[in-house]
Design an enzyme around this catalytic site. Structure first.
Site, PDB file in Angstrom:
ATOM      1  CD  GLU A 133      -5.835  32.857  10.870  1.00 37.65           C
ATOM      2  OE1 GLU A 133      -5.682  31.714  10.375  1.00 37.65           O
ATOM      3  OE2 GLU A 133      -5.388  33.164  11.981  1.00 37.65           O
TER       4      GLU A 133
ATOM      5  CB  SER B   2      -0.507  37.202  11.442  1.00 39.34           C
ATOM      6  OG  SER B   2      -1.529  36.268  11.190  1.00 39.34           O
TER       7      SER B   2
ATOM      8  CB  ILE C  41     -11.620  21.502  10.066  1.00 36.40           C
ATOM      9  CG1 ILE C  41     -11.635  20.000   9.749  1.00 36.40           C
ATOM     10  CG2 ILE C  41     -10.416  22.179   9.424  1.00 36.40           C
ATOM     11  CD1 ILE C  41     -10.470  19.221  10.309  1.00 36.40           C
TER      12      ILE C  41
ATOM     13  N   PRO D 221       2.762  26.477  10.536  1.00 35.83           N
ATOM     14  CG  PRO D 221       4.126  25.625  12.256  1.00 35.83           C
ATOM     15  CD  PRO D 221       4.164  26.144  10.826  1.00 35.83           C
ATOM     16  CG  MET D 222      -1.824  26.972  15.185  1.00 39.10           C
ATOM     17  SD  MET D 222      -3.028  28.268  14.930  1.00 39.10           S
ATOM     18  CE  MET D 222      -3.231  28.925  16.573  1.00 39.10           C
ATOM     19  CG  PHE D 223       1.780  29.699  18.247  1.00 38.54           C
ATOM     20  CD1 PHE D 223       1.007  30.766  18.672  1.00 38.54           C
ATOM     21  CD2 PHE D 223       1.337  28.414  18.509  1.00 38.54           C
ATOM     22  CE1 PHE D 223      -0.180  30.553  19.357  1.00 38.54           C
ATOM     23  CE2 PHE D 223       0.153  28.187  19.187  1.00 38.54           C
ATOM     24  CZ  PHE D 223      -0.602  29.259  19.616  1.00 38.54           C
TER      25      PHE D 223
ATOM     26  CG  LEU E 133     -11.513  25.022  18.064  1.00 36.51           C
ATOM     27  CD1 LEU E 133     -12.920  25.434  18.508  1.00 36.51           C
ATOM     28  CD2 LEU E 133     -11.078  23.758  18.796  1.00 36.51           C
ATOM     29  CB  ILE E 134     -10.889  30.771  15.541  1.00 37.35           C
ATOM     30  CG1 ILE E 134     -11.182  30.616  14.040  1.00 37.35           C
ATOM     31  CG2 ILE E 134     -10.030  32.004  15.811  1.00 37.35           C
ATOM     32  CD1 ILE E 134     -12.061  31.680  13.452  1.00 37.35           C
ATOM     33  N   GLY E 135      -8.450  29.820  17.679  1.00 39.63           N
ATOM     34  CA  GLY E 135      -7.914  29.985  19.020  1.00 39.63           C
ATOM     35  C   GLY E 135      -6.421  30.221  18.988  1.00 39.63           C
TER      36      GLY E 135
END
EC number: 2.7.1.21
Length: 177
Positions: free
Chosen positions: A84, A18, A158, A12-14, A160-162
């Site tokens: 990504e 990367s 879907i 998931p995010m975070f 939506l970069i942030g």
């Protein structure tokens, strides 16, 4: 013909996808491999010429929205890193093509959307990958392990970069509340 391999880093995010991509590519660079990192061109939050982590660590990268558009620039490259990966429509075919050319491919990608559905066709890369790493984040609400990304806004698209201004990493319980 020597074969390469595919290493897929999901989460998931975070969750550090990367960061892990950068760490692995840096290891190969230290060992004098010729490396190239590719980023999604629409993710320009911190710049167009590097992959950046949320805490601003970075590695030089080339930007594109189609991986096959830059395949001819990879002839002298040993290691291809892709950040990504979920945003690239040609991710599966490209990774298979590059690995079959004898190159190592490392892909960092979200595995699910904010609705907990498969993100693009990234999960189709799993059966073609020699190594799959699934990372967790920390739930930004209750501090348990987090496997999901929760969108803070009502926007429905879907792609939506942030960062923290748009998403939370959450556990199952906090996702459902």
């Amino acid at each position: 013909m020597s074969c390469g391999f595919i290493h897929l880093i999901l989460g998931p995010m975070f969750s550090g996808k990367s960061t892990e991509l950068i760490r692995l590519v840096n290891r190969y660079q230290i060992a004098t491999y010729n490396c190239r990192v590719i980023k999604y061109s629409k993710d320009n939050r911190y710049g167009n010429d590097a992959v950046y982590t949320h805490d601003k660590c970075y590695i030089s990268a080339v930007s594109t929205d189609s991986l096959f558009d830059i395949k001819d620039t990879l002839d002298d490259v040993d290691i291809v890193g892709i950040d990504e990966g979920q945003f690239f429509n040609d991710i599966v075919e490209f990774c298979e093509y590059i690995a079959n050319k004898g190159k190592i491919v490392i892909v960092a990608a979200l595995d699910g959307t904010y609705e907990r559905k498969p993100f693009g066709n990234i999960l189709n890369l799993i059966p073609l990958s020699e190594k799959v790493t699934k990372l967790n984040a920390i739930c930004m609400i209750c501090h348990r392990d987090a496997s999901f990304s929760k969108r803070l806004s009502d926007e429905k698209e879907i792609e939506l970069i942030g960062g923290k201004e748009k998403y939370l990493s959450v556990c199952r319980s906090c996702y459902l509340t």
